[in-house]
Design a protein around this motif. Structure first.
Motif, PDB file in Angstrom:
ATOM      1  N   THR A   1       0.819  -1.213   0.000  1.00 25.22           N
ATOM      2  CA  THR A   1       0.000   0.000   0.000  1.00 25.22           C
ATOM      3  C   THR A   1       0.852   1.263   0.000  1.00 25.22           C
ATOM      4  N   GLY A   2       2.141   1.119  -0.254  1.00 22.49           N
ATOM      5  CA  GLY A   2       3.021   2.281  -0.333  1.00 22.49           C
ATOM      6  C   GLY A   2       2.779   3.072  -1.607  1.00 22.49           C
ATOM      7  N   GLU A   3       3.385   4.250  -1.673  1.00 19.48           N
ATOM      8  CA  GLU A   3       3.147   5.164  -2.790  1.00 19.48           C
ATOM      9  C   GLU A   3       4.059   4.901  -3.976  1.00 19.48           C
ATOM     10  N   ARG A   4       5.261   4.330  -3.765  1.00 18.89           N
ATOM     11  CA  ARG A   4       6.242   4.252  -4.840  1.00 18.89           C
ATOM     12  C   ARG A   4       6.548   2.833  -5.297  1.00 18.89           C
ATOM     13  N   THR A   5       6.170   1.831  -4.545  1.00 20.38           N
ATOM     14  CA  THR A   5       6.420   0.456  -4.964  1.00 20.38           C
ATOM     15  C   THR A   5       5.503   0.080  -6.123  1.00 20.38           C
ATOM     16  N   VAL A   6       5.947  -0.893  -6.927  1.00 18.13           N
ATOM     17  CA  VAL A   6       5.123  -1.438  -8.013  1.00 18.13           C
ATOM     18  C   VAL A   6       4.381  -2.654  -7.467  1.00 18.13           C
ATOM     19  N   VAL A   7       3.061  -2.626  -7.522  1.00 18.66           N
ATOM     20  CA  VAL A   7       2.223  -3.683  -6.945  1.00 18.66           C
ATOM     21  C   VAL A   7       1.553  -4.455  -8.080  1.00 18.66           C
TER      22      VAL A   7
ATOM     23  N   ALA B   1      -9.471 -12.200 -13.795  1.00 22.73           N
ATOM     24  CA  ALA B   1      -8.668 -11.965 -12.611  1.00 22.73           C
ATOM     25  C   ALA B   1      -8.670 -13.209 -11.732  1.00 22.73           C
ATOM     26  N   ALA B   2      -7.517 -13.545 -11.165  1.00 20.73           N
ATOM     27  CA  ALA B   2      -7.449 -14.662 -10.224  1.00 20.73           C
ATOM     28  C   ALA B   2      -8.328 -14.338  -9.031  1.00 20.73           C
ATOM     29  N   THR B   3      -9.178 -15.286  -8.642  1.00 20.35           N
ATOM     30  CA  THR B   3     -10.144 -15.014  -7.581  1.00 20.35           C
ATOM     31  C   THR B   3      -9.468 -14.641  -6.270  1.00 20.35           C
ATOM     32  N   TYR B   4      -8.263 -15.184  -6.031  1.00 16.41           N
ATOM     33  CA  TYR B   4      -7.569 -14.921  -4.773  1.00 16.41           C
ATOM     34  C   TYR B   4      -6.798 -13.616  -4.778  1.00 16.41           C
ATOM     35  N   SER B   5      -6.578 -13.019  -5.944  1.00 15.78           N
ATOM     36  CA  SER B   5      -5.728 -11.839  -6.053  1.00 15.78           C
ATOM     37  C   SER B   5      -6.340 -10.678  -5.269  1.00 15.78           C
ATOM     38  N   SER B   6      -5.599 -10.149  -4.308  1.00 11.42           N
ATOM     39  CA  SER B   6      -6.121  -9.138  -3.386  1.00 11.42           C
ATOM     40  C   SER B   6      -6.468  -7.850  -4.117  1.00 11.42           C
ATOM     41  N   THR B   7      -7.432  -7.145  -3.552  1.00  7.28           N
ATOM     42  CA  THR B   7      -7.955  -5.944  -4.188  1.00  7.28           C
ATOM     43  C   THR B   7      -7.661  -4.708  -3.350  1.00  7.28           C
ATOM     44  N   GLY B   8      -7.676  -3.559  -4.034  1.00  9.68           N
ATOM     45  CA  GLY B   8      -7.593  -2.282  -3.352  1.00  9.68           C
ATOM     46  C   GLY B   8      -8.987  -1.821  -2.957  1.00  9.68           C
ATOM     47  N   PRO B   9      -9.124  -0.573  -2.538  1.00 10.89           N
ATOM     48  CA  PRO B   9      -8.051   0.408  -2.433  1.00 10.89           C
ATOM     49  C   PRO B   9      -7.347   0.335  -1.089  1.00 10.89           C
ATOM     50  N   SER B  10      -6.240   1.089  -0.986  1.00 11.68           N
ATOM     51  CA  SER B  10      -5.638   1.283   0.327  1.00 11.68           C
ATOM     52  C   SER B  10      -6.456   2.328   1.078  1.00 11.68           C
ATOM     53  N   LEU B  11      -6.148   2.530   2.338  1.00  9.89           N
ATOM     54  CA  LEU B  11      -6.883   3.543   3.095  1.00  9.89           C
ATOM     55  C   LEU B  11      -6.467   4.958   2.722  1.00  9.89           C
ATOM     56  N   GLN B  12      -5.420   5.071   1.917  1.00  8.25           N
ATOM     57  CA  GLN B  12      -5.044   6.345   1.311  1.00  8.25           C
ATOM     58  C   GLN B  12      -5.285   6.213  -0.190  1.00  8.25           C
ATOM     59  N   GLU B  13      -6.543   6.368  -0.604  1.00  5.81           N
ATOM     60  CA  GLU B  13      -6.887   6.120  -2.004  1.00  5.81           C
ATOM     61  C   GLU B  13      -6.192   7.079  -2.949  1.00  5.81           C
TER      62      GLU B  13
END
Length: 752
Positions: A584-590, A601-613
């Motif tokens: 949920t960082g600002e500069r990493t590639v997710v 989409a893989a059903t298990y693949s986690s979704t956003g958003p972060s708490l800082q949308e």
């Protein structure tokens, strides 16, 4: 009453958990839990040094004081503050950083108990927050790493000295090509594998440096730890174990006393293969675009790698309590070695970190996310790629709206026969008045706890041992908001003198006494058994009857919208907001994950958003993690040459994107091969987003039913098309909309 309120100093650390001053360093709530349980789930109370990760204040204490950096702090231990070395020591990787990183304020250290007494004394105003790198768990003693008596163990702990001043490069540096380094941090790195060697009569490694963070069994804790192998040392091992042009890889690992690759499959080997493996034959697996690498048009990146500490101990602990300390050490080590090898010439670094856990602030403010964002911002050319996570369907995230003056409850289901502790983190809104929010805990049997407010620490001890600890501090080191930590003992014990916690439904009731409505988020921490290890942990979860797991009972529901039936209340268990706590960082590639054959989409693949949308609405892109419905995972190297195995999950998607980033950097700096499309204004994250959006592949054969009945149910889509799994463009919270293509080879990804 079996619930007790604890005040005063911790049994081991001595910290006053409920009476800390407002201007004191933010402390680790997990240390408070360890204090109250006498480290019972962590191998017993430490008797010597322990590891910590620190964020320092911006300046030394006092008016007009100079900036405070990790390097300045490490230097002070050698000079003005040399007396502190009796209770805190820092690795030379922080004392002598590359010039790009001299302003960094994050570091790790080893400390004694006195450090916690000095945190509000000699170090007041120096440390902003600290977390403990947890000790080893009981019953997890590692096998001896020592080889046979006839073998010498090459490699020593990496120790660094000063580096050249800026502009004092080697005379050969201007003629050196721009170097691109791929750094992989993982578990079970088979460094002798053919995918990481060149093809020659005497095989030569492509790995520049390999740091095994493991120490020999029972080795004393030291500031410099593990064993490092340079390229020449690896080549020497290969040469000793080659016969008729073939390398006896098992003999290589025996000579080095390395147990990380003892199994036939290891997570790290396949991840490293997908990130930077080169195939000496025509067999190719699921990396993105390999043809130019195979033909030599584009040279592969130079490899640096770190075996996380330690196989069989911390790695099998999936809760992440060990993670930040060893991950930051690994990142700083890789960046220093890349700088050394560049020798004054220009260079780029791409790091792949295919790890993650579930609980945390989810707003980019955790200590390791803040450290990674800082390093990316300081470094001349650094990309860090992390997976989105695999917790979309695990029922481990809750959003609990609580109106003013009311109470709401959540149910935490703890499974039997779980030999690892369980953790629940409840995070309040950033602007909430924590003094107006109380919490009450009801076990499956036994007494309810009192409804207690902030600045409290409660334990539940119905018999001989503490089975539940609730830590409600006004400020925590693990994020920038208020957090309530509820920690449970394992539900099964292999020690007769310890009681297990009761399995079943634990109820946590939150009361909002403020004048405003609140939206509270909660996450269950990861505690299942890591793949490939003996069964210990069983993943706990939230439980709610309104939660719908399937669409018309036919296929898995992997979205929230349309979840309740008409007239029924909506569930508070949410799939959205399940990104990994390091994603949920600002500069990493997710990176999220999708299936190759239909673009779903893989059903298990986690979704956003972060708490800082505003910083992150979801993953930046998606890559292939599944070949098809029938063939789970993507193919990559096993721990022995000549063997392939399938790896599922976003951990398999992330290294493919890391490979794409490294390949693009190589192309940029190859004379005349391609114009430079990477500009300083276009960050790696932005480039990946643009690339995925422009290349997003959806098989043409899927088109007839994109707007027609769902292929899993033969019924119309039950939710708007923008949220359904079978759409041309994935929702942004699932994969940043764009998917990076992968060749659709027959025979499960093998091209003959």
């Amino acid at each position: 009453m079996s619930w007790q309120s604890l005040v005063g100093g911790g049994a081991w650390s001595g910290l006053d958990w409920t009476g800390r001053a407002v201007d004191s360093a933010r402390a680790d709530p997990y240390l408070a839990w360890a204090d109250t349980t006498a480290f019972a789930c962590l191998g017993g109370q430490p008797t010597g040094w322990v590891r910590v990760i620190l964020e320092l204040e911006a300046h030394w204490p006092g008016d007009g004081a100079p900036p405070l950096t990790a390097q300045a702090f490490a230097e002070s231990l050698e000079n003005a503050n040399a007396a502190w070395k009796r209770w805190i020591q820092v690795s030379t990787v922080y004392r002598f950083p590359p010039h790009d990183l001299e302003a960094s304020r994050f570091l790790t250290a080893i400390v004694t108990k006195q450090f916690f007494a000095e945190i509000d004394g000699a170090m007041k105003g120096v440390v902003k927050r600290f977390e403990l790198g947890m000790p080893i768990a009981p019953g997890d003693a590692a096998q001896s790493l020592a080889p046979g008596p006839e073998a010498s163990v090459p490699g020593t702990a990496p120790v660094f000295g000063p580096i050249a001043q800026p502009g004092a490069a080697s005379p050969d540096a201007p003629d050196q090509p721009h170097a691109v380094f791929m750094g992989v941090m993982d578990d079970g790195l088979a460094f002798a594998h053919e995918r990481f060697r060149s093809v020659a009569d005497i095989p030569l490694t492509r790995i520049e440096y390999f740091w095994n963070q493991d120490d020999a069994a029972a080795a004393p804790l030291g500031v410099h730890y593990g064993r490092e192998l340079a390229r020449d040392e690896i080549n020497d091992l290969l040469e000793q174990c080659v016969s008729n042009g073939l390398v006896d890889e098992d003999a290589v690992y025996r000579l080095n006393g390395y147990v990380g690759a003892r199994k036939r499959w290891a997570h790290g080997t396949e991840v490293m293969d997908l990130a930077c493996g080169v195939r000496p034959n025509k067999i190719e697996a699921a990396a993105l675009i390999l043809e130019e690498e195979r033909t030599g048009t584009v040279q592969p990146p130079r490899i640096l790698c770190v075996q996380f500490k330690t196989a069989g101990r911390t790695i099998r602990d999936t809760s992440g309590l060990w993670f930040a300390v060893h991950a930051l050490d690994a990142i700083r080590y890789l960046l220093r070695r890349a700088d050394d090898l560049a020798n004054g010439a220009g260079y780029s670094v791409v790091l792949n970190l295919s790890y993650g856990y579930m609980a945390g602030p989810h707003d980019g403010s955790s200590i390791i996310e803040s450290a990674m964002d800082e390093l990316i911002g300081l470094h001349r050319d650094l990309s860090i790629v992390v997976p989105a996570g695999n917790s979309n369907l695990l029922r481990c995230h809750a959003i609990l709206p609580i109106e003013s003056g009311t109470s709401s409850a959540l149910t935490w289901r703890v499974l039997p026969d779980c030999a690892t502790p369980g953790f629940l983190e409840i995070w309040l809104p950033k602007d909430a008045d924590a003094s107006s929010v109380t919490v009450q805990i009801t076990p499956p049997w036994g007494d309810k706890s009192p409804a207690f407010p902030v600045k409290n620490l409660y334990t539940w001890q119905p018999g001989r041992n503490v089975l539940c600890t609730a830590v409600y501090l006004d400020r925590v080191a693990t994020g920038d908001r208020n957090m309530i930590l509820i920690a449970l003992a394992p539900t099964t014990m292999n020690q007769s003198q310890r009681d297990p916690a009761p399995a079943g439904n634990w109820t946590v009731t939150l009361t909002n006494g403020s004048g405003d409505d609140l939206e509270i988020h909660a996450w269950v921490q990861r505690n299942e058994t890591a793949y490939g290890y003996p069964l210990r942990g069983r993943q706990s979860r939230f439980e709610d009857l309104a939660y719908k797991r399937f669409v018309f009972g036919a296929h898995v529901r992997d979205f929230d919208e349309g979840n309740p039936d008409e007239g029924n209340p909506s569930t508070w268990i949410k799939r959205r907001g399940t990104l990994s706590s390091i994603a949920t960082g600002e500069r990493t590639v997710v990176v999220g994950a999708y299936r190759r054959t239909d673009g779903r989409a893989a059903t298990y693949s986690s979704t956003g958003p972060s708490l800082q949308e505003t910083k992150r609405s979801g993953p930046d892109a998606a890559a292939v993690s599944e070949d098809s419905v029938a063939c789970a995972g993507v193919l990559g190297a096993s721990t022995r040459s000549g063997c392939l195995v399938a790896l599922s999950g976003t951990s398999a998607a992330a290294p493919q994107v890391a490979r794409s980033l490294a390949r693009q950097r190589i192309i940029e700096h190859a004379n005349g091969l391609q114009p430079n499309v990477f500009t300083p204004q276009l960050s790696p994250r932005a480039w990946i987003e643009d690339e995925a959006d422009s290349l997003d592949p959806v098989p043409a054969a899927l088109a007839p039913h994109l707007l027609a009945p769902c292929p899993g149910t033969l019924n119309p889509p039950p939710v708007p098309l923008g949220q359904h799994a079978y759409v041309p463009r994935l929702p942004e919270i699932r994969a940043g909309s764009g998917r990076l293509p992968s060749p659709r080879w027959k025979k499960r990804g093998i091209k003959l």
